[in-house]
Design an enzyme around this catalytic site. Sequence first.
Site, short mmCIF file in Angstrom:
data_model
loop_
_atom_site.label_atom_id
_atom_site.label_comp_id
_atom_site.label_asym_id
_atom_site.label_seq_id
_atom_site.Cartn_x
_atom_site.Cartn_y
_atom_site.Cartn_z
N ARG A 14 0.82 -1.19 0.00
CA ARG A 14 0.00 0.00 0.00
C ARG A 14 0.86 1.24 0.00
O ARG A 14 1.95 1.24 0.59
CB ARG A 14 -0.90 0.04 1.24
N HIS A 236 11.74 -2.90 8.91
CA HIS A 236 11.02 -4.15 9.12
C HIS A 236 9.61 -3.77 9.55
O HIS A 236 9.43 -3.02 10.51
CB HIS A 236 11.70 -5.00 10.19
N ASP A 237 8.59 -4.26 8.84
CA ASP A 237 7.23 -3.78 9.09
C ASP A 237 6.79 -3.99 10.53
O ASP A 237 6.03 -3.18 11.09
CB ASP A 237 6.23 -4.40 8.10
N THR A 238 7.28 -5.04 11.18
CA THR A 238 6.94 -5.23 12.59
C THR A 238 7.56 -4.14 13.45
O THR A 238 6.94 -3.66 14.41
CB THR A 238 7.39 -6.61 13.08
N THR A 259 -0.41 -11.79 8.58
CA THR A 259 0.02 -13.07 8.02
C THR A 259 0.90 -13.80 9.03
O THR A 259 0.77 -15.00 9.25
CB THR A 259 0.78 -12.85 6.70
N ASN A 296 8.23 -15.15 16.86
CA ASN A 296 7.39 -15.30 15.68
C ASN A 296 6.40 -16.43 15.87
O ASN A 296 6.77 -17.51 16.33
CB ASN A 296 8.26 -15.61 14.45
N GLY A 406 -3.59 -5.62 10.72
CA GLY A 406 -4.85 -5.96 10.05
C GLY A 406 -5.63 -7.06 10.74
O GLY A 406 -6.86 -7.13 10.59
#
Length: 489
Positions: A14, A236-238, A259, A296, A406
């Site tokens: 996005r 890193h998106d996290t 995910t 994780n 999300g």
Amino acid sequence: MSVLAFDIGASSGRAMLGQLSSRTIEVKEIHRFPNDPVRVGNRLQWDVLRIYHEMKQGLLRAKGQHGLPTSIGIDTWAVDYGLVDRNGELMTNPYHYRDTHTDGVMEQVMKSVPPSEIFERTGIQFLPFNTIYQLASIRQQKPYLLQEAERFLMIPDLLRYFLTGEMANEFTNATTTQLYNPVSGSWDHYLMNSLHIPHGMFHPVVQPGTPVGSLRSSVTEELGIASVPVYTVAEHDTASAVVAVPALDRSFAYLSCGTWSLMGTEVEQPVIHERARELNFTNEGGAYGTYRLLKNIMGLWILQECQRTWEREGLSYSYPELVKMADAAPAFACFIDPDDPLFLPAGDMPKRVREYAARTNQRIPQGEGAIVRCIMESLAMQYRYVLDLTEELSGQKFQGLHMVGGGIHNETLCQWTANAIGKPVWAGPAEGSAIGNMAVQWIAQGELSDIWEARAVIRESFPVKTYEPEDTPLWEDACGVFGQLTRKR
């Protein structure tokens, strides 16, 4: 102060425009695109040039709809990378972390360097797709790539290079490679030398909030736009999602739910000792001198793969429909260990859920609703298990759990998580990674003073929904059964 965040996950990307005004953040999605891997023969690869093309479409839409932003930042998933040659060209498509080229490689590496030494030098949990094992695999199968590579770039590094022509390795993603030493604060040349990975292609690591050039002339001429500064963010998106956790207390636990599910807490120093290694926790870099002590968890990937399998069979269910079916199925009928290696590769996930049930002598779930309920209840109970371990390793006691990402749109999962942990769940914001990306840009520009002011503004700008635990005795008993079945107790 508008900024543009490219937030690219393992299934979609996005372009998000953020506006900061009077201590209020407004976020608008201006472009969304699928990020589907491509299978060629036996290899699963990222279509990184398509991702770059879609980023340029995002820039065009930003220009056309809102005017150009004051800056740009990029966050993506971790561990995957590209190699650039001496001419500045990408040598080959990046492999997907779920590709099979790393099968068995982690075990081979551990014969050369003991696991205790790898963990002591990096603080990173052992996952078969970590970058260290990807590079060890490439050295075995395609050594010429490493011999000819001039630069090693993680995925956001690579996309940033495409935009700016400047190369830099960013800290939060660099730590996920299992080749970065948090004690020395640099790449670990000892590990690289031990595995014959050339360390000349790794360049000094820069922190989130560093200016790293502007849009290169070829991009501005192609798109008919002016140049815009680009910053490293928590790439890193996290790490970006953790920046956006609207915590009041400096001691907090978070779950970035998508995910992948990533659960942990923010610490000032990495927690590197034998118990942390035994529990396979990780110490990934965070923003502004912090580390993310986390684990994780396989996450909603299992459910997403079920959905894809049923679609191939002609059964098209929306996500809300699947959740509704789970609500209607019997409770606590079957459990899985979400982190069992059985659930890592793509494939027929409903079949694997039934295989796990048979292997553990449970009643085999019949029908889609029963399978979805099994997955969601098991995730909630895994969250309970990992939260308990996070408290143990960090020496902290958390009052509740912040959920971002999300996955918080799945209100049933949020409620079941509160039930499982026996504490409140605070859900929001859903766009955590993009908002954290924006926050680092505003801090870099001096619009926000630090991460804690950013979190206060985020808390004031976005709703947070509280889920109080329900049916606690039933869930307590079920968590005990889950622990016995999955050997976590």
